[in-house]
Motif scaffolding. Structure first.
Motif, PDB file in Angstrom:
ATOM      1  N   LEU A 118      -9.571   7.822   2.321  1.00 34.17           N
ATOM      2  CA  LEU A 118      -8.338   8.820   2.876  1.00 34.17           C
ATOM      3  C   LEU A 118      -8.222  10.098   3.428  1.00 34.17           C
ATOM      4  CD1 LEU A 118      -5.981   8.018   5.083  1.00 34.17           C
ATOM      5  CD2 LEU A 118      -4.466   8.150   2.371  1.00 34.17           C
TER       6      LEU A 118
ATOM      7  N   LEU B 292       1.247  -1.582   0.192  1.00 27.43           N
ATOM      8  CA  LEU B 292      -0.180  -0.115   0.129  1.00 27.43           C
ATOM      9  C   LEU B 292       0.874   1.628  -0.216  1.00 27.43           C
ATOM     10  CD1 LEU B 292      -3.009  -1.023   2.740  1.00 27.43           C
ATOM     11  CD2 LEU B 292      -3.082  -0.393   0.142  1.00 27.43           C
ATOM     12  N   TYR B 293       1.774   1.394   0.877  1.00 24.79           N
ATOM     13  CA  TYR B 293       2.574   2.413   1.613  1.00 24.79           C
ATOM     14  C   TYR B 293       3.024   2.460   2.411  1.00 24.79           C
ATOM     15  CZ  TYR B 293       2.881   7.432   1.473  1.00 24.79           C
ATOM     16  OH  TYR B 293       2.657   9.630   2.261  1.00 24.79           O
TER      17      TYR B 293
ATOM     18  N   GLU C  35      -8.321  11.924   7.106  1.00 32.00           N
ATOM     19  CA  GLU C  35      -6.692  12.870   7.128  1.00 32.00           C
ATOM     20  C   GLU C  35      -8.035  13.907   7.613  1.00 32.00           C
ATOM     21  OE1 GLU C  35      -4.306  12.675   4.027  1.00 32.00           O
ATOM     22  OE2 GLU C  35      -3.663  11.330   5.684  1.00 32.00           O
TER      23      GLU C  35
ATOM     24  N   ARG D 161      -7.623   1.461  -1.278  1.00 28.63           N
ATOM     25  CA  ARG D 161      -7.410   0.767  -2.487  1.00 28.63           C
ATOM     26  C   ARG D 161      -8.042  -0.149  -3.066  1.00 28.63           C
ATOM     27  NH1 ARG D 161      -1.698  -0.362  -3.773  1.00 28.63           N
ATOM     28  NH2 ARG D 161      -1.114   2.190  -2.760  1.00 28.63           N
TER      29      ARG D 161
ATOM     30  N   THR E  36      -6.399   3.382   4.105  1.00 29.56           N
ATOM     31  CA  THR E  36      -6.104   3.531   2.871  1.00 29.56           C
ATOM     32  C   THR E  36      -5.850   1.982   1.827  1.00 29.56           C
ATOM     33  OG1 THR E  36      -4.035   4.322   3.783  1.00 29.56           O
ATOM     34  CG2 THR E  36      -3.001   3.490   1.707  1.00 29.56           C
TER      35      THR E  36
ATOM     36  N   ARG F 160      -5.780   4.783  10.366  1.00 27.93           N
ATOM     37  CA  ARG F 160      -4.712   5.763   8.259  1.00 27.93           C
ATOM     38  C   ARG F 160      -4.417   4.204   7.696  1.00 27.93           C
ATOM     39  NH1 ARG F 160       0.950   8.936   7.724  1.00 27.93           N
ATOM     40  NH2 ARG F 160      -0.428   9.772   5.095  1.00 27.93           N
ATOM     41  N   ILE F 161      -3.889   3.529   8.186  1.00 30.46           N
ATOM     42  CA  ILE F 161      -3.793   2.741   7.564  1.00 30.46           C
ATOM     43  C   ILE F 161      -4.935   1.804   6.438  1.00 30.46           C
ATOM     44  CG2 ILE F 161      -1.910  -0.001   6.653  1.00 30.46           C
ATOM     45  CD1 ILE F 161      -0.130   1.191   8.972  1.00 30.46           C
TER      46      ILE F 161
END
Length: 337
Positions: free
Chosen positions: A197, A88-89, A201, A251, A247, A243-244
């Motif tokens: 996301l 992912l990130y 945020e 996705r 995300t 936050r994950i």
């Protein structure tokens, strides 16, 4: 599922120019399954009652790649057989694991999205490992539009965000309101289910979720289960794990439109009703039954097995399976819902 972190081979770095800090590489997994029409995330509950995603260190002595290390950690802990996995990130903000003044090490986490099929027997194995499945809308309740626009958006979230947007000067207010329009679909802007996301945020930046309060040192972690928006804020998670999750959801919602990853969540044989319910669970949207069936049939993603099931309680329903030949026939075989 909390795994003991081994010291990284990375040398200490001076992150603040005055104090050396050990940098470690960890792997976080947002493991997704769908059961009983509920999109679920695998989590462990910590002592402070906040959930955490599965985490383990990247062991260079045992594994050559991040992915093989992640698969090994998950299988060792849960006996889950993961299907589709993608990175992912990289989550590496300073202070993400607590106040910077108290940290003597910094963990950089590589986040992954992993998919697995629902397995009733796996629940028994997981219960012994101290982990459980939770509906992901427990963490982000404003994302579930299957029954229509959630009332908490207009009743609680938007008024609080509008107050926050108006606290700065004119340029800041204009910028914040522009972000609100795009993220939450105000002023006749459409709701985009992939902006998960951005919405989280905004809420974090405005101090409207428990994690923001904790990170700023203004809330007790043990009392942050629902956060300052009460029922509108969702269930808090440890560190930046929510936050994950946001995300990962974003996705996956985008991915199902151009790749057939939705079938990684389906059993080998399924009804079209079950397939629609799974797509709705992931996208957070209600889909018109006949339009969905035309979409699936037109995309040639499934083929009939010639069998049927009476498990639905009504008329026998035809069973289908994923038509794997589509992978060789089309570059983007997804469900453009």
């Amino acid at each position: 599922m909390r795994m003991v972190t081994r010291p990284s081979s990375s040398p200490p770095c001076r992150c603040d120019g005055a104090r050396a800090m050990t940098v470690e590489i960890g792997l976080n997994a947002a493991i997704v399954s769908v059961a009983e029409r509920s999109p679920r995330i695998l989590v462990a509950t910590g002592e402070d009652l906040r959930d955490a995603l599965p985490f383990g260190p990247f062991d260079t002595a045992r594994h050559r790649t991040f992915e093989t290390s992640l698969r090994a950690h998950v299988e060792d802990q849960t006996a889950l057989d993961l299907g589709y996995i993608e990175q992912l990130y990289t989550f590496g903000d300073r202070g993400r694991h607590g106040p910077e003044t108290q940290a003597d090490r910094h963990i950089v986490s590589v986040g992954y999205l992993a998919l697995t099929r629902a397995d009733p027997d796996a629940a028994l194995r997981l219960s012994g490992a101290g982990v459980l499945w939770r509906d992901w809308y427990v963490y982000l309740p404003w994302e579930d539009w299957r029954a229509g626009r959630p009332s908490l958006i207009d009743r609680v979230i938007l008024p609080a965000l509008m107050r926050w947007a108006s606290t700065g000067g004119a340029p800041i207010t204009a910028q914040r309101r522009s972000r609100l329009r795009l993220a939450f679909g105000t002023d006749d802007f459409p709701w985009d289910e992939e902006r998960v996301l951005e919405r989280y945020e905004l809420l974090y930046e405005a101090g409207l979720v428990a994690e923001a309060m904790i990170d700023r040192g203004s809330a007790d972690a043990s009392a942050a289960g629902e956060g300052p928006l009460q029922t509108g804020s969702g269930r808090a998670m440890q560190h930046d794990h929510r936050r994950i999750v946001a995300t990962a959801i974003a996705r996956l919602r985008g991915k199902i439109k151009y790749r057939p990853v939705i079938f990684e969540l389906m059993p080998p044989e399924f009804t079209l009703t079950d397939l629609q319910a799974t797509v709705e669970a992931i996208s957070g949207r209600h889909l018109h039954k006949q339009n969905f069936r035309r979409l699936v049939e037109g995309a040639e993603l499934v083929e009939p097995t010639g069998m049927s099931t009476a498990a639905t309680g009504g008329r026998p329903a035809a069973l289908f399976r994923f038509r794997r030949q589509i992978l060789d026939e089309r570059p983007a075989p997804g469900l453009k819902v």
